[in-house]
Each structure stands twice: as structure tokens, then as C-alpha cells.
Design an enzyme around this catalytic site. Structure first.
Site, short mmCIF file in Angstrom:
data_model
loop_
_atom_site.label_atom_id
_atom_site.label_comp_id
_atom_site.label_asym_id
_atom_site.label_seq_id
_atom_site.Cartn_x
_atom_site.Cartn_y
_atom_site.Cartn_z
N CYS A 1 0.84 -1.21 0.00
CA CYS A 1 0.00 0.00 0.00
C CYS A 1 0.87 1.26 0.00
CB CYS A 1 -0.91 0.01 1.21
SG CYS A 1 -1.89 1.52 1.31
N CYS B 1 -7.67 1.86 -0.52
CA CYS B 1 -7.36 1.16 0.72
C CYS B 1 -7.26 -0.31 0.34
CB CYS B 1 -8.47 1.38 1.76
SG CYS B 1 -8.25 0.34 3.21
N GLN C 1 -18.52 -8.99 12.39
CA GLN C 1 -17.14 -9.29 12.03
C GLN C 1 -16.85 -8.75 10.63
OE1 GLN C 1 -14.67 -10.44 13.73
NE2 GLN C 1 -15.70 -11.22 15.57
N GLU D 1 -27.38 -8.97 25.55
CA GLU D 1 -26.71 -7.93 24.77
C GLU D 1 -27.13 -6.57 25.33
OE1 GLU D 1 -24.48 -7.40 22.23
OE2 GLU D 1 -25.04 -5.29 22.30
N ASP E 1 -18.36 -13.41 24.25
CA ASP E 1 -17.73 -12.74 23.09
C ASP E 1 -17.69 -11.24 23.38
OD1 ASP E 1 -16.77 -11.95 20.65
OD2 ASP E 1 -18.51 -12.59 19.49
N CYS F 1 -10.94 -10.51 20.95
CA CYS F 1 -10.12 -9.80 19.96
C CYS F 1 -8.86 -9.23 20.61
CB CYS F 1 -10.91 -8.71 19.26
SG CYS F 1 -11.53 -7.46 20.37
C1 LIG Z 1 -17.40 -8.40 19.99
S1 LIG Z 1 -19.10 -8.00 19.86
C2 LIG Z 1 -19.77 -9.63 19.65
C3 LIG Z 1 -21.15 -9.69 19.09
C4 LIG Z 1 -21.62 -11.06 18.60
N1 LIG Z 1 -21.30 -12.13 19.53
C5 LIG Z 1 -21.10 -11.36 17.22
O1 LIG Z 1 -20.23 -12.24 17.08
O2 LIG Z 1 -21.56 -10.75 16.25
C6 LIG Z 1 -19.45 -7.55 21.50
C7 LIG Z 1 -20.90 -7.18 21.78
O3 LIG Z 1 -21.03 -6.94 23.18
C8 LIG Z 1 -21.88 -5.83 23.39
N2 LIG Z 1 -21.49 -5.31 24.71
C9 LIG Z 1 -20.38 -4.59 25.03
N3 LIG Z 1 -20.32 -4.42 26.37
C10 LIG Z 1 -21.41 -5.03 26.89
C11 LIG Z 1 -21.90 -5.20 28.22
N4 LIG Z 1 -21.22 -4.74 29.27
N5 LIG Z 1 -23.04 -5.89 28.40
C12 LIG Z 1 -23.73 -6.37 27.33
N6 LIG Z 1 -23.31 -6.25 26.05
C13 LIG Z 1 -22.17 -5.59 25.84
C14 LIG Z 1 -21.64 -4.92 22.21
O4 LIG Z 1 -22.76 -4.09 21.98
C15 LIG Z 1 -21.40 -5.93 21.08
O5 LIG Z 1 -22.61 -6.24 20.44
#
Ligand SMILES: C[S@@+](CC[C@H](N)C(=O)[O-])C[C@H]1O[C@@H](n2cnc3c(N)ncnc32)[C@H](O)[C@@H]1O
Length: 433
Positions: A103, A196, A264, A317, A363, A390
Site C-alpha cells: 500500500c 485502501c 465481524q 446484549e 464474546d 479480539c
Molecule cells: C465483539 S461483539 C460480539 C457480538 C456477537 N457475539 C457477534 O459475534 O456478532 C461484543 C458485543 O457486546 C456488546 N457489549 C459490550 N459491552 C457489553 C456489556 N457490558 N453488556 C452487554 N453487552 C455488551 C456490544 O454491543 C457488542 O454487540
């Protein structure tokens, strides 16, 4: 405060021990931004830079590789002068895995999006592996190679070819003249890029970079797996809902998700992680499953069909919009309940009411689940926990908490879900005692 607590406050800061050393570093004011010196570069650290030393002071150097000798230019003095940040502006001795960056916008002072355009893909994955092993060693006191009985491999996600053209969601910053670009590293400055290389070509085909965006502060482009790309002018434009398809071994899931919500970004990522978690957690009909940090419910959907109407899945969530989409996505499964709440509050309540779970999927966002959530998840007594992360520092720390509560780390897989950057995704599985 022990190391693990430190990481909970700032997993990003959980480097390879150099930060701790840096705390005892040289006096403030000894060196100025813009100063240049030659350094021999040491190991990679969490965050995409490498560690070097100049006159006893720790220097975090970008655009370099372990074993190189470079001329570095100081870009930032750390708080209290405890460490320096610098860019490698000239390579005096190159590492074998160095390549010319594909890039034209990457490099010192340019776009801050990619850390490792100057490293071949195998080299990038080797760096990621070193970071993971270091974090588990420091934060969990675990020799991951010995524990797993094999070398950890940072694997390509399904469908990745050359580490380019994968990013299906890109937020471009927009300057005062309406020109789109990407931000410089650790800066609000906008670099007005004309391409990009990590973006999915469908993102660029929208013409986002050849048009101006007056009145916008950013422009989001999403190339979903179902249907046409959408361009969202931030903050005033409409925010369409897109559809994403996840192809598993025996079925397909299709979910709605906001074009500004979490999904993702690598097209092979969701199916890779869902398949790995399903495989390891091995759900059975009748199981009670918790999908924590559920987003729009992709894990809940994958588990629902297997546990059947004798079982249950609860998706927790916190985000309102994601929860609404999760309810729509999961409406066909009467055994699935979607709860909008913070995970820490939800699991606390479950423990108080003496609830049990058979399987838990975690997650969380980059900061990880943390001590209390890990304790309460363990308190629900699941036979297996799947953890998608992550941030290797947050994962290592939380695995440590779960081990304290009697869980045993069975396996870890690491995926190169963000090639050309220092980012990665990991999936861990832990079993009840
Ligand atoms: C890494 S994403 C994973 C979402 C889903 N598992 C996926 O693979 O598409 C993390 C998620 O956690 C939610 N989140 C972050 N902090 C949180 C909390 N304290 N309680 C509930 N949800 C939360 C975010 O809104 C987001 O949707």
C-alpha cells in the site's frame, strides 16, 4: 496491584514487560519529539510496535521488525517521560520477513490503519503468535505451547488469500472540505487516501473515495454478504439494515444487522468462529445455553437448532439496536430469549437466583469480560465455556480468572482475522473441573 489487575484496567497496555520497565525509565525532557537515533530492535509488543532501547530508555518503534537495526524518529514522549514512541524512518539492517509495503499510503506519518504492510503474511502471523504467547506467559503464568502440547498457529480465516481486499466494513474519516481519508496513527489528522488495499473491492467500487461528503464527519461503507454495499453519511444520513449470511457445515444462518452495528469485518470470520465454538462446545438437545455479548445473535442462532425445544438459549446484549435485531433474527426459535442488559448485571442476577447453565459463550468487546463476570459465569456451573476474544491480553487475563474458579483451559485457536494489522481474534475453550 498485580499484573492481571493492571491488564483489566488497560489490556492495551499489557505489553511484553517493557512498559513496567519503562516506568523506571529515563528522566522527562531528556529527548524531544523529532529527535533521531539508531536502535537495535527487540521483540514485538502488544499493540503492533517493537521494543528497543535508547540510552537506557524504552522506545516503542513502529514500522520495524525484531532483529532489525533502524534509524528511529521520536513521535511521542510517554507520560512522565517513562517511554518514547518512534517510527522507523530508515532501515539499516532488514529482517528477512520484510517486504516492500503493497500500500502506497502505509508507512511513517501516513495512514494509521495498517501496522504491518511491510511484513510478509507468515511474518505477521509469527508476530501475532509471539504476542499471544507473551500475554499468556505474563498474565496467566501459562506456557501456552507446553500447555497445548503443540505450537500455536495463527491461522488464516476461511477464504483469505493474500491478506488484502477483506475488510467489508470501513469507516473513512471526512475532513472539513468533505474529502474522505483515513486517520494518521494516534492522531486526529486525516490522510486523504485514494485507495485502501485491505478494503473489500466492493467498498471502493461505491466511489466513496472519489466523491466529497460535505456536512459529514465520517462515511461508513458496508459490503454485506447479502445484497449491495451501502454508504452511510455520518452523522446525518440514514442507517440502513443489511443482511449477513453465515455458512456452517450443515446449514446457513442469515441475520439482519445495522450498517453501523457490530459484525465481524472479515467475510470468513463469523463462520470460522461460530464453527469453532460449536465444534468445541458440542451442544446437546436439552442444553441450557447462554450467549453473552450476543450482538445480533449469531451464536444464539447457531445453538438454538441443536438444543431444540427441550433446551434453551438466552442471548444477553447491552446495545438497544443490536438487541432489536437479535429479537428479529431469533424470532423463529421459541426456545431463545433475548435479554437487553449489561452482562455483568445479568449474570449476577442469574447467580443470585441459583440459575445453572450447561454451556456459555462469551464474546466481549476489547476490554474482555473481567473478574466479576468470569466469577459469575463460573458460578453458573457450565460444563464448557467458549470465549471469543479480539484482545490476547484480555483473554489471557480472563482465562486466568476462570482457572482460579476451577476451569481448565482445553484449547486455544488464533485467527488472522485482520491481516496487515496487529489485530487478531482468538477462541478459547475451558472445561468444568
Ligand atoms: C465483539 S461483539 C460480539 C457480538 C456477537 N457475539 C457477534 O459475534 O456478532 C461484543 C458485543 O457486546 C456488546 N457489549 C459490550 N459491552 C457489553 C456489556 N457490558 N453488556 C452487554 N453487552 C455488551 C456490544 O454491543 C457488542 O454487540
Amino acid at each position: 496491584m498485580n499484573t492481571r489487575q493492571n491488564a483489566e484496567q488497560s489490556p492495551q497496555g499489557a505489553g511484553n514487560g517493557a512498559e513496567n520497565e519503562a516506568a523506571n525509565g529515563a528522566a522527562e525532557g531528556a529527548i524531544a519529539v523529532g529527535e533521531r537515533f539508531v536502535v537495535d530492535v527487540g521483540p514485538v509488543a502488544h499493540g503492533g510496535h517493537c521494543v528497543a532501547r535508547h540510552e537506557g530508555q524504552v522506545v516503542f518503534v513502529r514500522h520495524t521488525l525484531p532483529g532489525e537495526q533502524v534509524r528511529a524518529e521520536v513521535t511521542e514522549i510517554g507520560p512522565g517521560g517513562r517511554f518514547l514512541r518512534a517510527d522507523a524512518i530508515e532501515v539499516l539492517r532488514a529482517a528477512p520477513e520484510r517486504i516492500p509495503a503493497p500500500c502506497p499510503w502505509s508507512g511513517p506519518g501516513r495512514c494509521g490503519g495498517c501496522d504491518w504492510q511491510h511484513v510478509d503474511l507468515a511474518g505477521q502471523r509469527a508476530l501475532k503468535k509471539d504476542v499471544i504467547l507473551e500475554q499468556f506467559s505474563r498474565l496467566t503464568r501459562l506456557d501456552l505451547t507446553a500447555h497445548l502440547g503443540r505450537e500455536l498457529e495463527v491461522e488464516a480465516v476461511q477464504g483469505d488469500q493474500d491478506g488484502l481486499g477483506w475488510r467489508t466494513r470501513v469507516e473513512f474519516a471526512v475532513d472539513e472540505g468533505g474529502r474522505p481519508g483515513l486517520r494518521r496513527h494516534r492522531s486526529h489528522d486525516i490522510v486523504p487516501v485514494d485507495t485502501c488495499l485491505i478494503a473489500d473491492p466492493r467498498v471502493l467500487d461505491t466511489g466513496v473515495l472519489s466523491t466529497t461528503h460535505p456536512g459529514s464527519t465520517a462515511v461508513d461503507v458496508v459490503a454485506p454478504s447479502v445484497g449491495e454495499p451501502v454508504v452511510v453519511e455520518v452523522p446525518h444520513g440514514p442507517v440502513p439494515v443489511v443482511r449477513e449470511r453465515v455458512i456452517l457445515a450443515d446449514r446457513e444462518l442469515e441475520l439482519e444487522v445495522s450498517s453501523r452495528g457490530f459484525w465481524q469485518v472479515h467475510p470468513g470470520a463469523a463462520r470460522t468462529f461460530v464453527s469453532t465454538v460449536l465444534d468445541w462446545l458440542d451442544p446437546r438437545p436439552g442444553d441450557q445455553v447462554l450467549d453473552l455479548y450476543a450482538g445480533v445473535g449469531v451464536f444464539a442462532a447457531a445453538f438454538a437448532e441443536v438444543v431444540g425445544d427441550r433446551g434453551s438459549v438466552e442471548a444477553v446484549e447491552g446495545d438497544r439496536v443490536a438487541t432489536e435485531h437479535a429479537r428479529d433474527n431469533l424470532a423463529a426459535f421459541p426456545e431463545v430469549k433475548v435479554t437487553r442488559d449489561r452482562v455483568d448485571r445479568a449474570v449476577r442476577r442469574m447467580v443470585r437466583s441459583k440459575r445453572r447453565a450447561d454451556l456459555v459463550v462469551l464474546d466481549p468487546p476489547r476490554t474482555g469480560a473481567g473478574r466479576q463476570v468470569c466469577r459469575d459465569v463460573a458460578g453458573l456451573g457450565p460444563r464448557t465455556i467458549g470465549y471469543v476474544a479480539c484482545d490476547p491480553a484480555a483473554l489471557a487475563r480472563d482465562v486466568g480468572y476462570l482457572i482460579e474458579h476451577g476451569y481448565a483451559l482445553r484449547d486455544v485457536r488464533a485467527f488472522d482475522a485482520f491481516p496487515m494489522t496487529h489485530h487478531m481474534e482468538l477462541v478459547a475453550v475451558l472445561d468444568a473441573p
